[in-house]
Write a protein that holds these residues in place. Structure first.
Motif, PDB file in Angstrom:
ATOM      1  N   ALA A 154      32.374  32.008 -49.127  1.00  0.00           N
ATOM      2  CA  ALA A 154      33.545  33.223 -49.276  1.00  0.00           C
ATOM      3  C   ALA A 154      33.839  34.159 -48.158  1.00  0.00           C
ATOM      4  O   ALA A 154      32.856  34.340 -47.043  1.00  0.00           O
ATOM      5  N   VAL A 155      34.745  34.237 -47.864  1.00  0.00           N
ATOM      6  CA  VAL A 155      35.508  35.243 -46.821  1.00  0.00           C
ATOM      7  C   VAL A 155      36.185  36.217 -47.439  1.00  0.00           C
ATOM      8  O   VAL A 155      37.176  36.199 -48.150  1.00  0.00           O
ATOM      9  N   VAL A 156      35.857  37.511 -46.833  1.00  0.00           N
ATOM     10  CA  VAL A 156      36.490  38.850 -47.577  1.00  0.00           C
ATOM     11  C   VAL A 156      37.424  39.450 -46.304  1.00  0.00           C
ATOM     12  O   VAL A 156      37.085  39.374 -45.120  1.00  0.00           O
ATOM     13  N   VAL A 157      38.613  39.774 -46.919  1.00  0.00           N
ATOM     14  CA  VAL A 157      39.508  40.218 -46.336  1.00  0.00           C
ATOM     15  C   VAL A 157      40.210  41.412 -46.695  1.00  0.00           C
ATOM     16  O   VAL A 157      39.793  41.915 -47.721  1.00  0.00           O
ATOM     17  N   PHE A 158      41.164  41.874 -45.940  1.00  0.00           N
ATOM     18  CA  PHE A 158      41.511  43.493 -46.389  1.00  0.00           C
ATOM     19  C   PHE A 158      43.095  43.453 -46.836  1.00  0.00           C
ATOM     20  O   PHE A 158      44.105  42.567 -46.330  1.00  0.00           O
ATOM     21  N   ASP A 159      43.320  44.501 -47.629  1.00  0.00           N
ATOM     22  CA  ASP A 159      44.959  45.008 -47.812  1.00  0.00           C
ATOM     23  C   ASP A 159      45.607  45.093 -46.527  1.00  0.00           C
ATOM     24  O   ASP A 159      44.810  45.783 -45.679  1.00  0.00           O
ATOM     25  N   LEU A 168      44.898  28.364 -43.993  1.00  0.00           N
ATOM     26  CA  LEU A 168      43.686  29.318 -44.263  1.00  0.00           C
ATOM     27  C   LEU A 168      44.122  30.773 -43.785  1.00  0.00           C
ATOM     28  O   LEU A 168      43.984  31.762 -44.666  1.00  0.00           O
ATOM     29  N   THR A 169      44.719  30.924 -42.642  1.00  0.00           N
ATOM     30  CA  THR A 169      45.071  32.389 -42.103  1.00  0.00           C
ATOM     31  C   THR A 169      46.447  32.856 -42.997  1.00  0.00           C
ATOM     32  O   THR A 169      46.284  33.954 -43.311  1.00  0.00           O
ATOM     33  N   GLY A 188      41.385  28.333 -50.459  1.00  0.00           N
ATOM     34  CA  GLY A 188      40.621  29.109 -51.426  1.00  0.00           C
ATOM     35  C   GLY A 188      39.270  29.905 -50.931  1.00  0.00           C
ATOM     36  O   GLY A 188      39.184  29.913 -49.656  1.00  0.00           O
ATOM     37  N   GLU A 189      38.426  30.672 -51.778  1.00  0.00           N
ATOM     38  CA  GLU A 189      37.382  31.486 -51.211  1.00  0.00           C
ATOM     39  C   GLU A 189      37.805  32.575 -50.264  1.00  0.00           C
ATOM     40  O   GLU A 189      36.922  32.840 -49.350  1.00  0.00           O
ATOM     41  N   VAL A 190      38.874  33.131 -50.560  1.00  0.00           N
ATOM     42  CA  VAL A 190      39.219  34.214 -49.675  1.00  0.00           C
ATOM     43  C   VAL A 190      39.662  35.323 -50.711  1.00  0.00           C
ATOM     44  O   VAL A 190      40.309  35.357 -51.725  1.00  0.00           O
ATOM     45  N   TYR A 191      38.799  36.498 -50.555  1.00  0.00           N
ATOM     46  CA  TYR A 191      38.750  37.398 -51.484  1.00  0.00           C
ATOM     47  C   TYR A 191      39.285  38.981 -50.904  1.00  0.00           C
ATOM     48  O   TYR A 191      38.827  39.219 -49.502  1.00  0.00           O
ATOM     49  N   ARG A 192      40.274  39.475 -51.456  1.00  0.00           N
ATOM     50  CA  ARG A 192      40.902  40.835 -50.766  1.00  0.00           C
ATOM     51  C   ARG A 192      40.186  42.006 -51.154  1.00  0.00           C
ATOM     52  O   ARG A 192      40.289  42.330 -52.658  1.00  0.00           O
ATOM     53  N   VAL A 193      40.163  42.982 -50.527  1.00  0.00           N
ATOM     54  CA  VAL A 193      39.505  44.562 -50.572  1.00  0.00           C
ATOM     55  C   VAL A 193      40.544  45.456 -50.244  1.00  0.00           C
ATOM     56  O   VAL A 193      41.205  45.032 -49.134  1.00  0.00           O
ATOM     57  N   ALA A 222      30.545  42.927 -57.452  1.00  0.00           N
ATOM     58  CA  ALA A 222      30.723  42.399 -58.637  1.00  0.00           C
ATOM     59  C   ALA A 222      31.462  41.150 -58.836  1.00  0.00           C
ATOM     60  O   ALA A 222      31.580  40.417 -59.744  1.00  0.00           O
ATOM     61  N   GLN A 223      32.375  41.052 -57.912  1.00  0.00           N
ATOM     62  CA  GLN A 223      33.420  39.884 -57.920  1.00  0.00           C
ATOM     63  C   GLN A 223      33.309  38.657 -57.092  1.00  0.00           C
ATOM     64  O   GLN A 223      33.560  37.517 -57.270  1.00  0.00           O
ATOM     65  N   VAL A 224      32.336  38.833 -56.032  1.00  0.00           N
ATOM     66  CA  VAL A 224      31.866  37.513 -55.299  1.00  0.00           C
ATOM     67  C   VAL A 224      30.456  37.303 -55.233  1.00  0.00           C
ATOM     68  O   VAL A 224      30.195  35.964 -55.009  1.00  0.00           O
TER      69      VAL A 224
END
Ligand code: PLZ
Length: 452
Positions: A154-159, A168-169, A188-193, A222-224
């Motif tokens: 998983a990769v976490v990125v931002f608003d 991917l980018t 896939g496996e990109v999650y935004r916070v 909770a989500q990842v």
């Protein structure tokens, strides 16, 4: 300027704004027509002029107009266009050899750039670097390395994040229009916070750092699942997304969270790096030490080069042959980088960026007092922006930003917009710009706000 005079670029160009035709002039208009018939519509441009030379703080067009440059080709020509040391090194290299492929037969320039990256990026731990062609490619490779080093996906990125236009980018980039619209499906496996965005944080700027960290770590849990996260990737000052400067304490908190949970902390310093913010890297401001740093743009004075630099044990987790590319770390681009880095050191460009900030911020703050359409003034060094809103609210006013930018363009100054809502005017002058031009640019901007 006579029709036949040859204009050479670089710092010897007359450092003044001169308008000899309307913008665009007849020669630019002719080229625009040819462009329309030959270049794909998907490529847009900010200014309708065609360039013939550039240097210091100006850009000269084919009609002989000389424009003040507050864009640096999107934060690239920090050392100025055709800077002397870049031209010297590139000229020398291009006459020696142009390409061997580092994976076929290596050359010293590549090693020297990696040594410089290892020395200049935050932290004094043992580091290794790898070179690529573009920012997006560097980000992709940072993710590959982080996944390899952690065995996680998983990769976490931002608003408001921007990381590039490859598949991917694009997934990692937040804004759909124009970057992602119709180009899916995405990796896939990109999650935004949420991003710690003081001007827009619901609880207000003072609560932003602590509350954002709470929300982000809660969402990841909770989500990842912490144990699934390979990397958190963040621009220490967001670029395309609106020059969002996170509040003090946020980046150190995020780095500590990564360290405590075995996640790789990746700083995307592609826009904010190489002296732009008044430090060598934006992370230096709070002594944040990322595990991996991506660089591009300012690194090579305008030639295409990018890098990933990081902890030796993470970088070396990848098997031999696992990283590469035909052109990555091309010898001519490496020569340019060595010339650019030399210039940054010799001319103290971090100091020059701080001087630009000291000159710009007070005038912009005063401008904001006079024009309530300016809701926020922010940034560091020569990475400064104003965010435009309907007065008294945080409702974005993109039309006003576009109008101010257009007025500036017509008056011979290059200025760019950005932001998720398109309502941010950003100022990225070359760090070598003279004080006279900088002041004149600010006056043009002030006049444009008065004409709104
Ligand atoms: N990461 C933080 O700013 C490039 C994009 C312009 P490339 N920003 C300019 C456009 O509209 O394409 C950028 C960035 C950050 C990554 C990138 C990507 O770098 O060299 O454009 O691939």
């Amino acid at each position: 300027m006579s029709e036949h005079s040859v204009v050479h670029g670089g710092p010897s160009l007359p450092q003044r704004r001169t308008l000899v035709t309307e913008i665009p002039g007849p020669k630019s208009r002719e080229l625009l027509e040819r462009r329309q018939r030959s270049v794909a519509r998907g490529l847009s441009h900010v200014l309708p002029i065609f360039v013939s030379a550039a240097g210091g703080g100006v850009l000269v067009d084919v009609d002989g107009n000389s424009l003040i440059d507050f864009g640096s080709g999107i934060a690239v020509t920090s050392v100025g266009n055709s800077a002397d040391l870049v031209v010297d090194r590139v000229t020398e290299q291009v006459a020696q050899f142009t390409h061997t492929c580092f994976m076929v037969a290596p050359y010293s320039g590549y090693v020297e750039v990696c040594e410089q990256l290892n020395r200049l990026t935050p932290g004094d731990h043992d580091k290794r670097s790898a070179l690529f062609n573009s920012g997006a490619e560097a980000v992709e490779n940072a993710v590959k390395i982080a996944r390899h080093a952690t065995g996680r996906d998983a990769v976490v990125v931002f608003d408001h994040a921007y990381h590039g236009r490859t598949n991917l980018t694009m997934a990692m980039t937040a804004k759909v229009m124009p970057y992602k619209e119709g180009f899916g499906p995405f990796a896939g496996e990109v999650y935004r916070v949420p991003m710690a965005y003081p001007f827009r944080w619901p609880g207000g700027p003072a609560a932003c750092a602590a509350e954002a960290l709470d929300v982000i770590t809660g969402m990841i849990h909770a989500q990842v699942g912490e144990e699934n996260v390979a990397a958190i990737v963040i621009e220490p000052i967001q670029g395309e997304g609106g020059f969002v400067v996170p509040p003090d304490g946020f980046l150190p908190g995020l780095a500590a969270f990564c360290r405590a949970n075995g996640m790789v902390f990746v700083a995307d310093e592609i826009q904010s790096g190489f002296c732009r913010t008044g430090d060598w890297f934006a992370c230096d401001h709070e002594q944040v030490v990322p595990d991996l740093v991506t660089t591009a743009k300012g690194i090579a004075g305008g030639l295409p080069l990018a890098g990933v630099t990081g902890r030796a044990e993470m970088m070396d987790a990848v098997h031999p042959g696992g990283l590469g590319g035909t052109y990555g770390g091309n010898p001519v681009a490496c020569a340019a980088a060595l010339g650019a880095i030399d210039t940054m050191i010799k001319e103290d460009l971090p100091g020059k960026a701080r001087t630009i900030e000291a000159r710009m911020l007070p005038r912009l703050r005063k401008l904001a007092e006079q024009h309530p359409v300016i809701g926020d003034v922010r940034g560091r060094g020569a990475m400064i922006a104003v965010e435009l809103v309907k007065p008294g609210t945080t409702e974005p006013d993109a039309a006003a930003a576009t109008k101010v930018a257009k007025t500036c363009h017509g008056n011979g100054m290059i200025v760019l917009t950005c932001g998720t809502y398109g309502n941010v005017l950003r100022f990225l002058p070359p760090l070598v710009i003279g004080q006279g031009l900088l002041d004149e640019g600010l006056s043009i901007l002030e006049d444009a706000f008065s004409a709104l």
